[in-house]
Design an enzyme around this catalytic site. Sequence first.
Site, PDB file in Angstrom:
ATOM      1  N   TYR A  73      -4.367   1.510  16.005  1.00 28.53           N
ATOM      2  CA  TYR A  73      -2.926   1.628  15.755  1.00 28.53           C
ATOM      3  C   TYR A  73      -2.477   3.079  15.649  1.00 28.53           C
ATOM      4  O   TYR A  73      -1.353   3.421  16.030  1.00 28.53           O
ATOM      5  CB  TYR A  73      -2.521   0.808  14.517  1.00 28.53           C
ATOM      6  CG  TYR A  73      -2.369  -0.633  14.911  1.00 28.53           C
ATOM      7  CD1 TYR A  73      -1.210  -1.072  15.541  1.00 28.53           C
ATOM      8  CD2 TYR A  73      -3.417  -1.524  14.762  1.00 28.53           C
ATOM      9  CE1 TYR A  73      -1.090  -2.371  15.984  1.00 28.53           C
ATOM     10  CE2 TYR A  73      -3.306  -2.828  15.200  1.00 28.53           C
ATOM     11  CZ  TYR A  73      -2.142  -3.249  15.811  1.00 28.53           C
ATOM     12  OH  TYR A  73      -2.028  -4.533  16.269  1.00 28.53           O
ATOM     13  N   ARG A  76      -1.942   4.166  19.093  1.00 27.57           N
ATOM     14  CA  ARG A  76      -0.708   3.584  19.645  1.00 27.57           C
ATOM     15  C   ARG A  76       0.531   4.243  19.048  1.00 27.57           C
ATOM     16  O   ARG A  76       1.535   4.431  19.723  1.00 27.57           O
ATOM     17  CB  ARG A  76      -0.686   2.076  19.392  1.00 27.57           C
ATOM     18  CG  ARG A  76      -1.774   1.359  20.182  1.00 27.57           C
ATOM     19  CD  ARG A  76      -1.646  -0.132  20.073  1.00 27.57           C
ATOM     20  NE  ARG A  76      -0.399  -0.595  20.655  1.00 27.57           N
ATOM     21  CZ  ARG A  76       0.169  -1.755  20.342  1.00 27.57           C
ATOM     22  NH1 ARG A  76      -0.381  -2.542  19.452  1.00 27.57           N
ATOM     23  NH2 ARG A  76       1.287  -2.113  20.918  1.00 27.57           N
ATOM     24  N   HIS A 127       8.624  -8.453  16.233  1.00 30.06           N
ATOM     25  CA  HIS A 127       7.183  -8.223  16.066  1.00 30.06           C
ATOM     26  C   HIS A 127       6.893  -6.987  15.226  1.00 30.06           C
ATOM     27  O   HIS A 127       5.781  -6.478  15.229  1.00 30.06           O
ATOM     28  CB  HIS A 127       6.490  -8.111  17.430  1.00 30.06           C
ATOM     29  CG  HIS A 127       6.380  -9.431  18.128  1.00 30.06           C
ATOM     30  ND1 HIS A 127       6.000  -9.556  19.446  1.00 30.06           N
ATOM     31  CD2 HIS A 127       6.598 -10.691  17.691  1.00 30.06           C
ATOM     32  CE1 HIS A 127       6.000 -10.837  19.781  1.00 30.06           C
ATOM     33  NE2 HIS A 127       6.362 -11.543  18.743  1.00 30.06           N
ATOM     34  N   CYS A 135       1.965  -1.817   2.207  1.00 29.77           N
ATOM     35  CA  CYS A 135       0.817  -1.950   1.313  1.00 29.77           C
ATOM     36  C   CYS A 135       0.220  -3.350   1.437  1.00 29.77           C
ATOM     37  O   CYS A 135       0.938  -4.340   1.555  1.00 29.77           O
ATOM     38  CB  CYS A 135       1.265  -1.693  -0.125  1.00 29.77           C
ATOM     39  SG  CYS A 135      -0.080  -1.772  -1.332  1.00 29.77           S
ATOM     40  N   CYS A 140       1.727  -5.644  -4.774  1.00 33.00           N
ATOM     41  CA  CYS A 140       2.610  -4.551  -4.375  1.00 33.00           C
ATOM     42  C   CYS A 140       3.369  -4.948  -3.111  1.00 33.00           C
ATOM     43  O   CYS A 140       2.824  -5.614  -2.232  1.00 33.00           O
ATOM     44  CB  CYS A 140       1.775  -3.299  -4.108  1.00 33.00           C
ATOM     45  SG  CYS A 140       2.753  -1.835  -3.731  1.00 33.00           S
ATOM     46  N   CYS A 180      -1.580   3.321  -0.420  1.00 33.22           N
ATOM     47  CA  CYS A 180      -0.211   3.174  -0.913  1.00 33.22           C
ATOM     48  C   CYS A 180       0.132   4.280  -1.909  1.00 33.22           C
ATOM     49  O   CYS A 180      -0.568   4.460  -2.902  1.00 33.22           O
ATOM     50  CB  CYS A 180      -0.056   1.808  -1.567  1.00 33.22           C
ATOM     51  SG  CYS A 180       1.579   1.530  -2.259  1.00 33.22           S
ATOM     52  N   CYS A 183       1.443   2.118  -5.581  1.00 33.72           N
ATOM     53  CA  CYS A 183       0.517   1.481  -6.526  1.00 33.72           C
ATOM     54  C   CYS A 183      -0.795   2.255  -6.607  1.00 33.72           C
ATOM     55  O   CYS A 183      -1.548   2.100  -7.565  1.00 33.72           O
ATOM     56  CB  CYS A 183       0.268   0.022  -6.148  1.00 33.72           C
ATOM     57  SG  CYS A 183      -0.693  -0.217  -4.638  1.00 33.72           S
TER      58      CYS A 183
HETATM   59 ZN   LIG Z   1       1.009  -0.594  -3.043  1.00 33.47          ZN
END
Ligand SMILES: [Zn+2]
Length: 330
Positions: A73, A76, A127, A135, A140, A180, A183
């Site tokens: 990813y 991409r 999509h 996250c 979260c 994240c 969190c």
């Molecule tokens: Zn999080």
Amino acid sequence: MPYIEHGPTDPHTFKTHLVKSKRILALCGAGLSASSGLATFRGAGGLWRTHDAMSLATPQAFVKDPSLVWQFYSARRQAAFSAKPNAAHLALAALSVKNKDFITVTQNVDGLSPRAGHPPEQLYPVHGSLSTIKCTSIFCSYTEHNNFDMALTPALAPSRTPADVDAQPPTIPVLDLPHCPKCGIGMMRPGVVWFNETLPNDLLESIDDWIDQGPIDLCLVIGTTGQVWPAAGYIGICKGKGAKVAVINMEIDDDPHLGGVNTADWLFKGDCAQILPDILEPIIGSMDEVRELLGDTDKFPATTSSGGPVTDTSNNNDTTSGTGEGTGYY
Ligand SMILES: [Zn+2]
């Protein structure tokens, strides 16, 4: 040539109908971005560094090998953010500005339509988007939109990827993958819809609300075979509400039963970036006028975020459930 008797290729009759059309729905697929140079990785033989790309686009693959999936990813993201919106993206953005009763349902995750200046309230990326990250912690709901960083972490920098496309990507320790900021615990994941995941309900409900508001005059099927859900379903719904259907695609001859709808009213075979500016011209004007209307035609919208740690887990991101007709792609 199953369409010839039903499907005129004459742009003049299309343009006559276009100027009379009030409510218009466009369905967009990978062909919209083809002339921006983006690989789709779809279909048989879609490989990324010797891996079957589709097998990387699942929640199961992410759990099993987050390093590999994140590198896929990340590559991409870098390709999409380096690409430029093409004339087809601009033409659709301009039509949206000109006609507030025109909505676009796109299966593309590349973010090129938003960058072209497509009004976000008229664009439904069913999509998800490569520029969204979220996250994975069940405690979260943190989500970041319009994150266009080329490298989300130093380990995902383009310079860390082997130049040899047959070389295996390095194994990145989990701690060096995106985490994240809210969190501090959950790993972030791409905000795209993977195989075995459901499409975003809020978007689908908004599309249904628009559909329910009245008759539909025109359905544009752009750069997609129209054979996959949700595109296939929307073509039939639009026809049921009176819409004429125009298909703009490179691969029309390969698609004898478009979305289960055996007749389209117009068929324009070729590059969307050449065809759309021409056939939409009665509304959007020349491409010079389109560029003037849109201003900067390669914008990177500002990053926004929402959510964070929650105590009520009923609101969390569900990354594992969902099968059946709501299944997405990536
Ligand atoms: Zn999080």
